[in-house]
Design an enzyme around this catalytic site. Structure first.
Site, short mmCIF file in Angstrom:
data_model
loop_
_atom_site.label_atom_id
_atom_site.label_comp_id
_atom_site.label_asym_id
_atom_site.label_seq_id
_atom_site.Cartn_x
_atom_site.Cartn_y
_atom_site.Cartn_z
N THR B 44 -0.80 9.75 -1.09
CA THR B 44 -2.35 9.75 -1.21
C THR B 44 -2.78 10.13 -2.84
OG1 THR B 44 -1.52 11.89 0.11
CG2 THR B 44 -3.54 12.07 -1.14
N ASP B 60 -8.40 11.31 -0.68
CA ASP B 60 -8.53 10.08 0.60
C ASP B 60 -7.78 10.15 1.68
OD1 ASP B 60 -6.02 8.14 1.39
OD2 ASP B 60 -5.97 10.22 -0.11
N ARG B 62 -5.21 8.37 4.41
CA ARG B 62 -4.67 7.62 5.11
C ARG B 62 -3.78 8.87 5.02
NH1 ARG B 62 -2.63 1.98 3.36
NH2 ARG B 62 -4.84 1.46 4.04
N LYS B 76 -7.72 16.10 3.86
CA LYS B 76 -6.36 16.52 2.95
C LYS B 76 -7.23 17.14 2.52
CE LYS B 76 -4.26 12.03 2.85
NZ LYS B 76 -3.88 10.85 2.15
N GLY B 90 2.48 15.30 -0.41
CA GLY B 90 3.42 15.22 0.20
C GLY B 90 3.36 15.40 1.23
N SER B 172 0.91 9.47 -4.91
CA SER B 172 1.31 8.51 -5.07
C SER B 172 0.02 7.19 -5.89
CB SER B 172 1.68 7.48 -3.46
OG SER B 172 0.41 7.47 -3.00
N ASP B 209 -3.14 1.72 -5.18
CA ASP B 209 -1.53 1.96 -4.50
C ASP B 209 -1.46 1.98 -2.64
OD1 ASP B 209 -1.12 5.11 -3.40
OD2 ASP B 209 0.35 3.90 -3.60
N SER B 212 -2.19 4.86 -0.19
CA SER B 212 -3.71 5.55 0.40
C SER B 212 -4.39 5.25 0.54
CB SER B 212 -4.07 6.17 -1.52
OG SER B 212 -3.20 6.71 -1.97
#
Lengths: 402, 277
Positions: B44, B60, B62, B76, B90, B172, B209, B212
């Site tokens: 994330t 985000d 995903r 999220k 996480g 991440s 990243d 995400s």
């Protein structure tokens, strides 16, 4: 295999020009040569009948530092007398045929796997295959098979792996467990990120001046940028000793080239290409130069920015960052270039400075003293040491943790 | 399972009731050559920033399961209370259940105290639970809200440590988002500025990243209003197909046609009654 040892061409036995990737004065330690290396076999004598039917090239002249008895330096007694150093045993012609029409395995040509059979021999003499086979088994020596292995598909190369057989190249041979490993296992003094950005009319590269010894900020005034020539600069992160060695090699290469006096100098792309090969070859020998290198330059009106890894990964891009810079600085650089694909020198310089500041904030192994190298048509300009101004106003907003 | 409740004090010590069962399961499956199903991670970029009147939270959308995107548009930003929201990075299940649990308990607590819940209370509850599980609950949270004492923003790590800061990122893509914050944050921003900053930070995570992606959700919490904007920005739009890839009938000319009947004869017919007892 033969070719890579000391640059000798086995076919002509004339020494090849030293390949570009062979670094001049750092030889691999003289390990005992691999089992299949011709250096291991006893010197070829015409008196002894070759027991292996495959063609053997006469062994080439030994490279410098090796005597006919074998490498001058031995890693310990254990290596001295292995079964592979003893010459292959001579066998009679009869037993040669008994071995299901294969020759006895010799040091150069190990036996093919058990399921593999030679195609049945044919002769032009009267009779079909069966009669000749029967005749062969009685020990007569007129079958074509015997004559230099004509019926057998000739090997593509001499002294190399035979088809269907297991092959272990020289680097990792039998006895690898006995030899102590002397490649780079882990980096010692390390440098953190290197950043690079292309702009209109040149490239700018930056790296901080810190060499960390693990978590200790050991050397705070070392230069991680190298000016190769008027058109190229190189910045390295990773092990500093390997970078120093690389610097030595490159400087000598540049001198050698100047001595040629032909008016040509290495282009950034040439250095990038060459370094890619060096790094890849080193990693293939499991002894890498533990660096990630950014090469920037301006040659023939075009800017160049390339990346080479310790694994030999190489590519070019308009923005580059190694180490933590890839996570922290690269997003910023990419965003800026997306909004404005062609930057001016000042904008590029400004972007680099912003990124270096953020790295100083968030990379635990960075430092606020750094150098910048700008390559343009006019040449290379290395500015440094510069100091970053960090803004710690946020400290006033932080009190406690809950 | 030791559930936290304001009315009943938790039993002392750590509760690792399921650990033995989990290790047995893993061994069993390992024998058969199977793996435990990969925990769906949110992989994330989440971020939060304190501005003049409140906080802006961003995330985000995903959710990844290993190297595959499990959910292209998951939410999220979780509800804790009407004035407190929490972004979670996480393990998806952990963030979801943890925030729901604390939301329930916080509501009970608010009813008990008769006051609007405070962000620091939610923070304490979350960190005490996560510490009790010693990091096994893989929930990295960005908690933000406005209460009577003002706007507050916390980051909570899976092992139970918390930080109270003006701007935080987790997940991440946190380094990419933090780079944007470090570059552009200034104290006492206006709402629009803050929203744009959080949007830029999450976008940096999305584009740089791999864990995400997809859209950017924003939640603006201030004293008088709450804006839950989902999506605030569709950063990755699915490409439009330009052509039709279907071949019409008659694209390929038929030169000859040969119809051959298959001779099928019934050889044997058996009837088997089903056991319906």
């Amino acid at each position: 295999m033969l070719c890579h040892r000391a640059g000798q061409d086995p076919q002509t036995l004339t020494p090849m020009p030293r390949p570009l990737w062979a670094l001049p004065w750092r030889q691999d330690p003289p390990f005992p040569p691999a089992p299949h290396s011709p250096l291991r076999t006893a010197p070829h004598t015409s008196a002894a009948a070759p027991t292996c039917y495959l063609r053997h090239a006469p062994p080439p002249a030994l490279p410098l530092g090796h005597s006919a008895q074998g490498p001058a330096f031995r890693w310990g007694k254990a290596i001295q007398a292995t079964p592979l150093t003893t010459p292959p045993r001579a066998i009679s012609t009869l037993s040669y045929f008994r071995h299901s029409q294969h020759g006895a395995p010799c040091a150069l040509h190990p036996a093919p796997p058990s399921g593999w059979r030679h195609p049945a021999p044919r002769t032009t003499v009267a009779g079909g295959g069966r009669t000749s086979g029967a005749r062969a088994q009685r020990g007569r020596t007129v079958t074509k098979m015997e004559v230099g292995g004509a019926r057998v598909p000739p090997p593509f190369w001499a002294g190399g792996p035979s088809p269907g057989a297991a092959y272990s190249p020289g680097g990792i041979g039998i006895g690898a467990g006995l030899r102590p490993y002397s490649g780079t296992l882990s980096p010692m003094v390390t440098g953190t990120s290197v950043l690079g950005v292309k702009f209109e009319g040149g490239v700018v590269i930056a790296a901080d001046m810190m060499g960390s010894y693990g978590s200790l900020a050991r050397f705070r005034s070392i230069s991680r940028l190298l000016r190769v020539n008027d058109s190229t600069v190189l910045g390295a992160s990773g092990d500093y000793a390997d970078f120093q060695y690389l610097t030595q090699v490159i400087n000598q290469m540049v001198i050698d080239e100047e001595l040629l006096g032909d008016g040509h100098s290495y282009s950034p792309k040439a250095i990038h290409s060459w370094l890619t090969r060096v790094m890849y070859n080193r990693r293939s020998k499991i002894n890498p130069l533990w660096n990630t290198v950014v090469i920037g330059g301006f040659y023939n009106g075009e800017s160049f920015l390339g990346y080479v890894d310790m694994l030999g990964v190489a590519y070019e891009a308009p923005t580059l960052a190694t180490g933590y810079g890839a996570f922290l600085a690269q997003p910023l650089m990419r965003e800026t270039l997306e909004k404005k694909p062609s930057l001016t020198k000042e904008e590029a310089r400004d972007l680099i400075e912003r990124c270096m500041k953020i790295l100083y904030y968030r990379d635990a192994r960075s430092f606020n003293r750094y150098e910048v190298a700008i390559v343009t048509e006019k040449g290379v300009e290395v500015e440094g040491p510069l100091t970053l101004e960090a803004n710690w106003d946020i400290a006033h907003f932080v009190s406690g943790f809950e | 399972m030791a559930a936290v409740s304001a009315l009943r004090a938790p039993s002392g010590g750590f509760s690792f009731d399921n650990c033995a069962r989990n290790s047995l399961l893993e061994a069993e499956l390992g024998q058969k050559g199977q793996r435990l199903p990969a925990a769906r991670k949110t992989g994330t970029t989440i971020a939060g920033v304190v501005f003049k009147d409140g906080v802006v939270l961003g995330a985000d959308t995903r959710a990844t399961e290993g190297m595959v995107v499990a959910d292209k548009n998951c939410s999220k930003i979780h509800y804790i209370s009407s004035n407190i929201y929490c972004c979670g990075a996480g393990t998806a299940a952990d963030t979801e259940m943890t925030t729901q649990l604390i939301a329930s308990n916080l509501e009970l607590h608010a009813l008990s105290t008769g006051r609007l819940p405070r962000v620091v209370t939610a923070n304490q509850m979350l960190k005490q639970m996560l510490f009790r599980y010693q990091g096994y609950i893989g929930a990295a949270l960005v908690l933000g809200g406005v209460d009577v004492t003002g706007p507050h923003l916390y980051s909570i790590y899976p092992h139970g440590s918390t930080d109270k800061l003006p701007y935080v990122t987790m997940g991440s893509g946190s380094l990419a988002a933090m780079a944007v914050f470090e570059d552009k944050y200034k104290p006492d921003m206006e709402e629009e500025e803050a929203k744009q900053l959080v949007r830029d930070a999450i976008a940096a995570g999305i584009y740089n990243d791999l864990g995400s992606g997809s859209n950017i959700d924003i939640c603006v919490i201030s004293k008088n209003k709450l804006d839950f904007i989902r999506p605030y920005d569709v950063a990755n739009r699915k490409g439009e197909r330009y052509g039709r890839y279907k071949c019409e009938r008659g694209t390929t000319a038929v030169l000859t046609e040969n119809v051959a009947h298959l001779e099928i004869e019934v050889v044997d017919e058996t009837v088997q009654t089903m056991d319906t007892s």
